[in-house]
Design a protein around this motif. Structure first.
Motif, mmCIF file in Angstrom:
data_model
loop_
_atom_site.group_PDB
_atom_site.id
_atom_site.type_symbol
_atom_site.label_atom_id
_atom_site.label_comp_id
_atom_site.label_asym_id
_atom_site.label_seq_id
_atom_site.Cartn_x
_atom_site.Cartn_y
_atom_site.Cartn_z
ATOM 1 N N ASP A 63 0.832 -1.212 0.000
ATOM 2 C CA ASP A 63 0.000 0.000 0.000
ATOM 3 C C ASP A 63 0.861 1.253 0.000
ATOM 4 O OD1 ASP A 63 -2.227 -1.559 0.009
ATOM 5 O OD2 ASP A 63 -2.630 -1.364 2.158
ATOM 6 N N GLU A 64 1.896 1.264 0.842
ATOM 7 C CA GLU A 64 2.791 2.423 0.913
ATOM 8 C C GLU A 64 3.490 2.645 -0.422
ATOM 9 O OE1 GLU A 64 2.618 0.061 3.138
ATOM 10 O OE2 GLU A 64 2.330 0.957 5.124
ATOM 11 N N SER A 95 1.086 4.106 -3.044
ATOM 12 C CA SER A 95 0.783 5.516 -2.801
ATOM 13 C C SER A 95 1.916 6.426 -3.270
ATOM 14 C CB SER A 95 0.503 5.744 -1.317
ATOM 15 O OG SER A 95 1.682 5.601 -0.563
ATOM 16 N N ARG A 96 3.129 5.912 -3.368
ATOM 17 C CA ARG A 96 4.258 6.726 -3.822
ATOM 18 C C ARG A 96 4.395 6.716 -5.346
ATOM 19 N NH1 ARG A 96 7.591 8.656 0.074
ATOM 20 N NH2 ARG A 96 7.380 7.711 2.134
ATOM 21 N N ALA A 122 -0.468 4.376 -10.366
ATOM 22 C CA ALA A 122 -0.737 3.133 -9.664
ATOM 23 C C ALA A 122 -1.421 2.164 -10.603
ATOM 24 C CB ALA A 122 -1.612 3.397 -8.444
#
Length: 219
Positions: A119-120, A123-124, A128
Motif C-alpha cells: 500500500d505504501e 501511494s508513492r 498506480a
DNA sequence: CCCGTGATTTAT
DNA sequence: TAAATCACGGGG
C-alpha cells in the motif's frame, strides 16, 4: 496501521557478499530481498532482475575510461555501498557497488517482486497500475521505495534505511535465470572496442542482464 | 512510435 | 554558453 519493525523478519541476516566482481554479485543478488525502511515501516521485495556494469573497460558504465565526476563518485566506493543517480529529469536508479574501492564496478537493480509495504509503495507511485508494474523497472522501484539521492553512497551492509537481506540460501542455479543484453543502451556501443583486458568486446551485445526465468515481475 | 524532464557532460 | 546525451516511463 504501521508495521512493527521489531519482528523476526527485521532481523533477518544481511546479504553482504558484494565485494566480488559485478557478474558474480549480479547472480548472487537474484532472489535476495531489497528492504527500505521509512518511519519504521518496511518496504521490501525480492530482486528478480539486475544488470552488471564492468567499470573502466565497459563502454556503458558511468565509470568508462576511469572517468571520475561528482555524480559517479559513489561508484568508486568499496563493494556494498549504494550508487543512486538521477536521470532523464525524473528518474532515480539504484546500483549496488561491487568489488574493491576505486574499481568503479556495480550492479543496477532493475526490478523487484514486491512483498512488504504494498500500500505504501502504491501511494508513492504516480501511476498506480497493476502489482506487476509496481516495482518492475529501475525508475519504478526507486519511486515506489522513495530511493533518491539522499541515499547515494550509503553502506548497504550497515544502513537501517536501505539494505539487502539474505533470502536464497545459496546461489541460484544457471537454469533458474536468463541472461540477455542490457536494456536501454545506445546502439553505438555495438562497435567492438579494445578493453583493458586486451580483448575486443561488444558492450551492446554483452549478456550482462540477469533475470529470474519466468518471473512476472521482470521489467 | 514519441515526448517530458533536467542534471550532467561535452563541444564551442 | 550552448548543445547533446541519458543504465526511463508513460502514452498513442
Amino acid at each position: 496501521m504501521k508495521q512493527n519493525v521489531r519482528n523476526s523478519t527485521f532481523f533477518a541476516p544481511r546479504f553482504t557478499a558484494m565485494d566480488a566482481d559485478p557478474i558474480t554479485v549480479a547472480r548472487r543478488l537474484l532472489g535476495q530481498r531489497l528492504v527500505r525502511v521509512i518511519d519504521g515501516v518496511r518496504l521490501a521485495g525480492t530482486i528478480v532482475e539486475v544488470e552488471a556494469y564492468l567499470g573502466a573497460e565497459d563502454r556503458a558504465a558511468h565509470t568508462f575510461g576511469g572517468r571520475r565526476t561528482v555524480r559517479n563518485e559513489a561508484m568508486y566506493l568499496p563493494g556494498g555501498h549504494a550508487y543512486v543517480y538521477f536521470t532523464y529529469g525524473m528518474h532515480h536508479c539504484l546500483n549496488v557497488v561491487c568489488g574493491r574501492r576505486d574499481e568503479g564496478v556495480a550492479v543496477l537493480v532493475r526490478a523487484i517482486e514486491p512483498t512488504e509495504g504494498l500500500d505504501e509503495m502504491f501511494s508513492r507511485r504516480v501511476k498506480a497500475g497493476r502489482l506487476e508494474e509496481l516495482c518492475s523497472g529501475p525508475g519504478r522501484l526507486t519511486q515506489a521505495m522513495a530511493i533518491g539521492r539522499s541515499l547515494n553512497g550509503v553502506d548497504l551492509r550497515t544502513s537501517d534505511e536501505l539494505f539487502i537481506e539474505r533470502q536464497a540460501s545459496r546461489q541460484l542455479p544457471q537454469s533458474a535465470f536468463v541472461q540477455t543484453r542490457r536494456v536501454g543502451l545506445n546502439r553505438s556501443m555495438d562497435e567492438s572496442v579494445l578493453g583493458l583486458s586486451g580483448e575486443f568486446t561488444n558492450w551492446w551485445r554483452a549478456p550482462l542482464r540477469f533475470a529470474m526465468k519466468g518471473n512476472a515481475f521482470v521489467s
